[in-house]
Design an enzyme around this catalytic site. Structure first.
Site, PDB file in Angstrom:
ATOM      1  N   PRO A  58      48.785  -2.709  47.726  1.00 47.75           N
ATOM      2  CA  PRO A  58      48.124  -2.556  46.440  1.00 47.75           C
ATOM      3  C   PRO A  58      46.871  -3.410  46.315  1.00 47.75           C
ATOM      4  O   PRO A  58      46.652  -4.367  47.063  1.00 47.75           O
ATOM      5  CB  PRO A  58      49.202  -3.019  45.441  1.00 47.75           C
ATOM      6  N   CYS A  59      46.064  -3.071  45.322  1.00 49.56           N
ATOM      7  CA  CYS A  59      44.802  -3.759  45.080  1.00 49.56           C
ATOM      8  C   CYS A  59      44.968  -5.272  44.967  1.00 49.56           C
ATOM      9  O   CYS A  59      44.179  -6.039  45.515  1.00 49.56           O
ATOM     10  CB  CYS A  59      44.178  -3.205  43.795  1.00 49.56           C
TER      11      CYS A  59
END
Length: 248
Positions: free
Chosen positions: A125-126
């Site tokens: 994820p970011c």
């Protein structure tokens, strides 16, 4: 996402110089970067069954859980310095505005000066990676996740300013990059320990409390009032077409 995509098209046509938009999410939603392949391991059936959304962003980057946050987008046309001054200067300019706004509500945010990779979670994820110019807490945790996109005639940056850390919820609907439970739990720990939030420093703040300071910091930095951006400035047919493009 459709509104932001339409603002980019308006900037390309010369119909706006610069626009700042802020919004929240209902229901909570997962967004994927425009270059992520397919559904990038997201269990979209489970996500939908639980009442959450799934969209694709017109900007790059990795998956983000949009929940207890304030999301911003900045759109600019080709004549604006955000476009003409290049990527590094535009990243630094937007980050400076964000830091000033967060400082104004008591959050000691700083701009990141170094790149920290996802430490083995390249497809994660970011919020497991820290890019240069991203907005951080003073102890090095990621407070704002952001991504840019450029076309031949416009600039767009999206960002999620976290008020609470619910990024680990994303893992309820994904598997780890190598499919193992160990990797999944390592990602969860990374997201938990490496993410900062507004409410750690300003416990009673709500996303709406940041909107005005963000607008003021925006106007002070560029010396211009941002063009108002909402649904009413966009042709209905164009908005509907863009909505079909970014919905998953």
């Amino acid at each position: 996402m459709a509104v932001d995509a339409c603002l980019v098209r308006m900037a390309e046509r010369g119909e706006l110089d610069i626009a700042l938009r802020t919004y929240t999410w209902e229901p909570h939603t997962v967004s994927l970067g425009r270059l992520q392949k397919g559904l990038s391991g997201i269990d979209h059936r489970k996500l939908s069954a639980d009442g959450f959304g799934l969209v694709r962003r017109p900007t790059g980057g990795r998956a983000v859980w949009h929940g207890r946050e304030l999301t911003y987008s900045v759109t600019a046309g080709a004549r604006h310095p955000l476009y003409s001054d290049g990527i590094e200067k535009s990243l630094g300019a937007v980050a400076t505005v964000l830091v000033n706004a967060l400082n104004a509500i008591g959050v000691p945010a700083v701009m990141n000066r170094a790149v920290r990779s996802g430490e083995g979670f390249g497809r994660g994820p970011c919020f497991v990676s820290h890019g240069r110019f991203e907005v951080m807490t003073q102890d090095g945790r990621k407070l704002v996740g952001s991504a840019q996109a450029r076309t031949r005639g416009a600039f767009l940056e999206h960002g999620s300013i976290l008020f609470d850390n619910d990024q680990t919820r994303l893992l309820d609907y994904t598997i780890g990059p190598d499919g193992s439970e160990d990797t999944h739990e390592a990602l969860r720990e990374k997201l938990f320990k490496g993410t900062g939030t507004v409410r750690e420093y300003s416990p009673f703040a709500s996303p709406c409390d940041l909107v005005r300071p963000l607008q003021e910091a925006f106007m002070e930095y560029w010396g211009v009032r941002a063009v108002s951006s909402d649904y009413t400035v966009i042709p209905a047919g164009e908005l509907s077409e863009a909505a079909r493009e970014y919905e998953l």
